[in-house]
Design a protein around this motif. Sequence first.
Motif, PDB file in Angstrom:
ATOM      1  N   PRO A 153       0.834  -1.197   0.000  1.00 30.98           N
ATOM      2  CA  PRO A 153       0.000   0.000   0.000  1.00 30.98           C
ATOM      3  C   PRO A 153       0.864   1.240   0.000  1.00 30.98           C
ATOM      4  CG  PRO A 153       0.212  -0.840   2.212  1.00 30.98           C
ATOM      5  CD  PRO A 153       0.983  -1.771   1.343  1.00 30.98           C
ATOM      6  N   GLY A 154       0.197   2.394  -0.112  1.00 31.03           N
ATOM      7  CA  GLY A 154       0.980   3.561  -0.389  1.00 31.03           C
ATOM      8  C   GLY A 154       1.185   4.673   0.608  1.00 31.03           C
ATOM      9  N   PRO A 155       0.544   4.720   1.755  1.00 33.76           N
ATOM     10  CA  PRO A 155       0.613   5.975   2.499  1.00 33.76           C
ATOM     11  C   PRO A 155       2.033   6.412   2.829  1.00 33.76           C
ATOM     12  CG  PRO A 155      -0.392   4.234   3.814  1.00 33.76           C
ATOM     13  CD  PRO A 155      -0.248   3.726   2.426  1.00 33.76           C
ATOM     14  N   ASP A 156       2.922   5.445   2.976  1.00 39.19           N
ATOM     15  CA  ASP A 156       4.277   5.829   3.355  1.00 39.19           C
ATOM     16  C   ASP A 156       5.182   6.049   2.139  1.00 39.19           C
ATOM     17  OD1 ASP A 156       5.083   2.402   4.369  1.00 39.19           O
ATOM     18  OD2 ASP A 156       3.711   3.234   2.899  1.00 39.19           O
ATOM     19  N   ALA A 157       4.672   5.691   0.985  1.00 39.94           N
ATOM     20  CA  ALA A 157       5.485   5.871  -0.214  1.00 39.94           C
ATOM     21  C   ALA A 157       5.694   7.361  -0.451  1.00 39.94           C
ATOM     22  CB  ALA A 157       4.803   5.247  -1.413  1.00 39.94           C
ATOM     23  N   SER A 158       6.727   7.721  -1.171  1.00 38.17           N
ATOM     24  CA  SER A 158       6.893   9.139  -1.462  1.00 38.17           C
ATOM     25  C   SER A 158       6.411   9.392  -2.879  1.00 38.17           C
ATOM     26  CB  SER A 158       8.354   9.546  -1.285  1.00 38.17           C
ATOM     27  OG  SER A 158       9.149   8.836  -2.200  1.00 38.17           O
ATOM     28  N   TYR A 159       5.696  10.477  -3.024  1.00 43.65           N
ATOM     29  CA  TYR A 159       5.086  10.773  -4.311  1.00 43.65           C
ATOM     30  C   TYR A 159       5.664  12.056  -4.868  1.00 43.65           C
ATOM     31  CZ  TYR A 159       1.657   7.223  -3.148  1.00 43.65           C
ATOM     32  OH  TYR A 159       1.045   6.049  -2.835  1.00 43.65           O
ATOM     33  N   ASP A 160       5.714  12.104  -6.156  1.00 46.15           N
ATOM     34  CA  ASP A 160       6.125  13.299  -6.855  1.00 46.15           C
ATOM     35  C   ASP A 160       5.147  14.441  -6.545  1.00 46.15           C
ATOM     36  OD1 ASP A 160       7.246  14.989  -8.812  1.00 46.15           O
ATOM     37  OD2 ASP A 160       5.651  14.363 -10.203  1.00 46.15           O
ATOM     38  N   GLN A 161       5.665  15.583  -6.138  1.00 51.18           N
ATOM     39  CA  GLN A 161       4.795  16.687  -5.715  1.00 51.18           C
ATOM     40  C   GLN A 161       3.908  17.218  -6.843  1.00 51.18           C
ATOM     41  OE1 GLN A 161       3.877  17.648  -2.650  1.00 51.18           O
ATOM     42  NE2 GLN A 161       5.093  15.799  -2.308  1.00 51.18           N
ATOM     43  N   THR A 162       4.437  17.169  -8.054  1.00 47.53           N
ATOM     44  CA  THR A 162       3.614  17.626  -9.177  1.00 47.53           C
ATOM     45  C   THR A 162       2.406  16.717  -9.337  1.00 47.53           C
ATOM     46  OG1 THR A 162       5.784  17.854 -10.187  1.00 47.53           O
ATOM     47  CG2 THR A 162       3.895  18.590 -11.484  1.00 47.53           C
ATOM     48  N   LEU A 163       2.647  15.420  -9.155  1.00 48.27           N
ATOM     49  CA  LEU A 163       1.566  14.449  -9.261  1.00 48.27           C
ATOM     50  C   LEU A 163       0.525  14.686  -8.163  1.00 48.27           C
ATOM     51  CD1 LEU A 163       0.761  11.872 -10.893  1.00 48.27           C
ATOM     52  CD2 LEU A 163       1.786  10.540  -9.031  1.00 48.27           C
ATOM     53  N   VAL A 164       1.011  14.945  -6.949  1.00 48.49           N
ATOM     54  CA  VAL A 164       0.099  15.186  -5.830  1.00 48.49           C
ATOM     55  C   VAL A 164      -0.727  16.447  -6.091  1.00 48.49           C
ATOM     56  CG1 VAL A 164      -0.021  15.787  -3.375  1.00 48.49           C
ATOM     57  CG2 VAL A 164       1.525  13.961  -4.146  1.00 48.49           C
ATOM     58  N   ALA A 165      -0.078  17.496  -6.611  1.00 46.25           N
ATOM     59  CA  ALA A 165      -0.800  18.741  -6.875  1.00 46.25           C
ATOM     60  C   ALA A 165      -1.876  18.520  -7.944  1.00 46.25           C
ATOM     61  CB  ALA A 165       0.180  19.825  -7.325  1.00 46.25           C
ATOM     62  N   LYS A 166      -1.530  17.739  -8.945  1.00 44.17           N
ATOM     63  CA  LYS A 166      -2.512  17.434  -9.990  1.00 44.17           C
ATOM     64  C   LYS A 166      -3.662  16.611  -9.395  1.00 44.17           C
ATOM     65  CE  LYS A 166      -2.972  15.270 -14.518  1.00 44.17           C
ATOM     66  NZ  LYS A 166      -2.424  14.265 -15.430  1.00 44.17           N
ATOM     67  N   GLY A 167      -3.307  15.659  -8.541  1.00 45.69           N
ATOM     68  CA  GLY A 167      -4.335  14.848  -7.879  1.00 45.69           C
ATOM     69  C   GLY A 167      -5.278  15.713  -7.059  1.00 45.69           C
ATOM     70  N   ALA A 168      -4.746  16.773  -6.466  1.00 43.15           N
ATOM     71  CA  ALA A 168      -5.580  17.650  -5.636  1.00 43.15           C
ATOM     72  C   ALA A 168      -6.662  18.311  -6.480  1.00 43.15           C
ATOM     73  CB  ALA A 168      -4.713  18.709  -4.959  1.00 43.15           C
ATOM     74  N   TRP A 169      -6.279  18.857  -7.633  1.00 40.38           N
ATOM     75  CA  TRP A 169      -7.347  19.521  -8.383  1.00 40.38           C
ATOM     76  C   TRP A 169      -8.244  18.528  -9.118  1.00 40.38           C
ATOM     77  CZ3 TRP A 169      -6.528  18.912 -13.550  1.00 40.38           C
ATOM     78  CH2 TRP A 169      -5.237  19.007 -14.072  1.00 40.38           C
ATOM     79  N   LEU A 170      -7.698  17.378  -9.457  1.00 38.37           N
ATOM     80  CA  LEU A 170      -8.579  16.366 -10.046  1.00 38.37           C
ATOM     81  C   LEU A 170      -9.612  15.895  -9.016  1.00 38.37           C
ATOM     82  CD1 LEU A 170      -5.985  14.314 -12.135  1.00 38.37           C
ATOM     83  CD2 LEU A 170      -7.811  15.778 -13.030  1.00 38.37           C
ATOM     84  N   ALA A 171      -9.164  15.718  -7.764  1.00 42.92           N
ATOM     85  CA  ALA A 171     -10.114  15.333  -6.711  1.00 42.92           C
ATOM     86  C   ALA A 171     -11.173  16.415  -6.526  1.00 42.92           C
ATOM     87  CB  ALA A 171      -9.376  15.075  -5.399  1.00 42.92           C
ATOM     88  N   ILE A 176      -4.921  11.112  -8.391  1.00 44.94           N
ATOM     89  CA  ILE A 176      -5.852  11.231  -7.267  1.00 44.94           C
ATOM     90  C   ILE A 176      -5.415  10.296  -6.128  1.00 44.94           C
ATOM     91  CG2 ILE A 176      -8.242  10.891  -6.506  1.00 44.94           C
ATOM     92  CD1 ILE A 176      -9.120  11.599  -9.374  1.00 44.94           C
ATOM     93  N   TYR A 177      -4.971   9.105  -6.500  1.00 52.66           N
ATOM     94  CA  TYR A 177      -4.479   8.157  -5.500  1.00 52.66           C
ATOM     95  C   TYR A 177      -3.295   8.767  -4.738  1.00 52.66           C
ATOM     96  CZ  TYR A 177      -2.370   3.831  -3.630  1.00 52.66           C
ATOM     97  OH  TYR A 177      -1.838   2.865  -2.820  1.00 52.66           O
ATOM     98  N   ALA A 178      -2.354   9.345  -5.480  1.00 54.45           N
ATOM     99  CA  ALA A 178      -1.179   9.957  -4.833  1.00 54.45           C
ATOM    100  C   ALA A 178      -1.619  11.073  -3.888  1.00 54.45           C
ATOM    101  CB  ALA A 178      -0.223  10.502  -5.895  1.00 54.45           C
ATOM    102  N   PHE A 179      -2.583  11.852  -4.312  1.00 55.15           N
ATOM    103  CA  PHE A 179      -3.081  12.944  -3.466  1.00 55.15           C
ATOM    104  C   PHE A 179      -3.716  12.387  -2.185  1.00 55.15           C
ATOM    105  CE2 PHE A 179      -6.953  15.449  -2.376  1.00 55.15           C
ATOM    106  CZ  PHE A 179      -6.310  16.524  -1.783  1.00 55.15           C
TER     107      PHE A 179
END
Length: 468
Positions: free
Chosen positions: A62-80, A166-169
Motif C-alpha cells: 500500500p501507499g501511504p508511506d510511499a513518497s510521491y512526486d509533488q507535481t503528481l500530488v498537486a494534480k491529484g488535488a485539483w482532479l479530486a 488522485i491516488y497519490a493525493f
Amino acid sequence: MLNNRIIEPPYLATASGLLNLVKHTRPWNIILVLIGALAAAVAVAWAMGRHTSSASAGSPHPGPDASYDQTLVAKGAWLAAIGNCNTCHTASNGRTFAGGRPLSTPFGTIYATNITPDRETGIGSWSASDFLRAMHQGVDREGRDLYPAFPYDHFTHVANEDVNAIYAFLMTRDPVRAKTPANRILVPRPAISVWKALYFKPGPLAPDAAHDASWNRGRYLVDGLAHCGGCHTPRNALGAEKEREDLAGGTVEGWRAPALNEASPAPSLWTAEQLVVYLRTGFDAAHGTAAGAMAPVAHNLSSVPEAEVSAIAVYIAARMAASAGARATAAGNAPGSQGAAPVERSARGDDARQADVRPAKDGDAIYRTACADCHDGGRRGIALGYSSSMTDTTPANLIRVTLDGIHPREGEKGELMPAFRGALDDTQLASLIAFLRARFSRAPPWQDIGGEVAKAKRERESEDRKSS
Ligand code: HEC
Ligand code: HEC
Ligand code: HEC
C-alpha cells in the motif's frame, strides 16, 4: 460554503425516479421482488465472471508511506476537486475525506466511506491498482460491488494517469481513524451486480474527431470525473441515468439541476466565458448564483486550473447552443441576441394567464415590499428575469432560494439575501411564486405551486429535526 444547510446530504438522485415509481405502483414489494428475481437470475453468473480476477485484490504494498512526486500530488488535488470527492466523503463537521456522510435514498441510507490513508478504517492498505479498480469497476478492495451512489458509472471514464494522481493525493493526506457507520439499506449488496449488468458501461470514452481538443477535454471531464450528469441527467426507476437524456435536467435533494443541453431554460444563452465565471466563482452577473447542490461544485472548481474549467465550459456551451436560436425566437427575443435583456412584463399585463388577479396582486405586493429593493434593476441581486429559476420546468429552486436566502461562501462575510421562511406563509409564498413566473418569464404558469411549497417546507422541517 453557500447554503451549507441545504446541500446536505449529498445527492443520490436515484431517489426521484424511484419515488415516482413508488407513487404509481405498489412500491417496495414490487421493486424488491423485481430486484430479487433479477438478482437470482443474473447476479451469480455475472458476478463470478467479473470478479474472479479480483483474487489479486489487496496487494501487500500500500501507499501511504510511499513518497510521491509533488507535481503528481498537486494534480491529484485539483482532479479530486473536479470529482467532488470531498463533498460526499466528508461528514458535516467531520474531517475531510474521513467519510461518514449519510446519503439518503428511497432504499435507505448509504454512508460514504473513509478514503483517508488510515490502514484500518480508511484506504491506507489499498494498492494503486485496488484504487484504480474501485474507480473503474465499482468494487472495493475485496472485490465486493459498491453502490452506485459512488458515481463510478462516470469515474470509469477517467484515464489511469488521472486516477493515479488522485491516488497519490489521497495517500498523502493525514490518515484519520474513523469507522464508517454501517449502511441501513434494503437492497442487499449482491443485487448491485444486477444493476451493473443492466446499466454500467465500464471503460474510456473514445474522443470525437469531429470536435477540437478543448471540446474533447471538456466532454472527458463532464462525463467522467466531474460527473455533471449525476445531477443534471434524469434517472430511471432504478436510479440509472437515462442515456438518451444526457444533461436534460435532473433532481437532487429537492432542487432542480437545470438542463445543460439544448433544453437549457436559461433566459439568455450561456456563453463559455460566462460559464467559466459561474463555475469558478459561483456567480455570473447575467445568470445568477450557484445555490443548493451546485454551491459545493462551484466551490471545488474555484481551486482548479482555469484551462480545465474552460474546457468544461466549451463543451457545455456547445451542448446548450444547439437550439438556442430557436429558443430565443420562441421567447420573442431576436435570435442570437446573446445576453439580451430578460423578459419583464408589466404587472398589469393583459395576458389571459393573469386573469386570476387576486393571487397575482398579492404576489405583486409581496414582491414590491420583500424583493424589489434588491432585485428591481439588479441593485443587489440580479434582475430576476435573468434567472433560470424563473423559466425552468419546476418552481423548486425559486421556492428554495426564497425560503433559505443566499449565504456567502465559507470565509466570506455578510448575508447576501435573507431567508424568507419565517416571513411568508404558504399561501403568500405560492402567490408570490405565481406572480414572479408571470412577471419575469414568458413560460406557461407552473402547475401545483402549492404542492412544491409544501414539499420544500417538509424537507426543511426534516432537516431541522436532523440537525437539532
Ligand atoms: C456522490 C457522492 C460521492 C462522490 C462524489 C464520490 N464518492 Fe466515493 N463513495 C461514495 C459512497 C456512497 C461510497 C460507498 C459505496 C458503498 O458502500 O457501496 C463510496 C465509496 C468509495 C470508495 C470505496 C471505499 C471503500 O472503502 O470501499 C472509494 C475508493 C471512493 N469512494 C473514492 C472516491 C473518490 C476518489 C472520489 C472523487 C474522485 C469519490 N469517491 C467521489 C460516494 C461518493
Ligand atoms: C437584501 C437584498 C435581497 C432581498 C430583499 C431579496 N434578495 Fe434575492 N438575492 C439577493 C442576492 C444578493 C442574491 C444573489 C445574487 C443573485 O443571484 O442574484 C439573490 C438571489 C436570488 C435568487 C437567485 C437568482 C439566481 O438564479 O441566481 C432568487 C430566485 C431570488 N434572489 C429571489 C428573491 C425573492 C423572491 C425575494 C423576495 C421574497 C428576494 N430574492 C429578496 C438579494 C436579495
Ligand atoms: C451535486 C449535484 C450537481 C452536480 C454534480 C453538478 N451540478 Fe450544476 N447544478 C446543480 C443544481 C441543483 C443547480 C441549480 C442551482 C441554482 O439554481 O442555484 C445547478 C446549476 C447549474 C448551472 C446553472 C444553470 C442555469 O441555467 O442557471 C450550470 C451552468 C451548471 N449547474 C453546470 C454544472 C456543470 C458543468 C457540472 C459539472 C462540472 C455541474 N453543474 C455539476 C447541481 C449539480
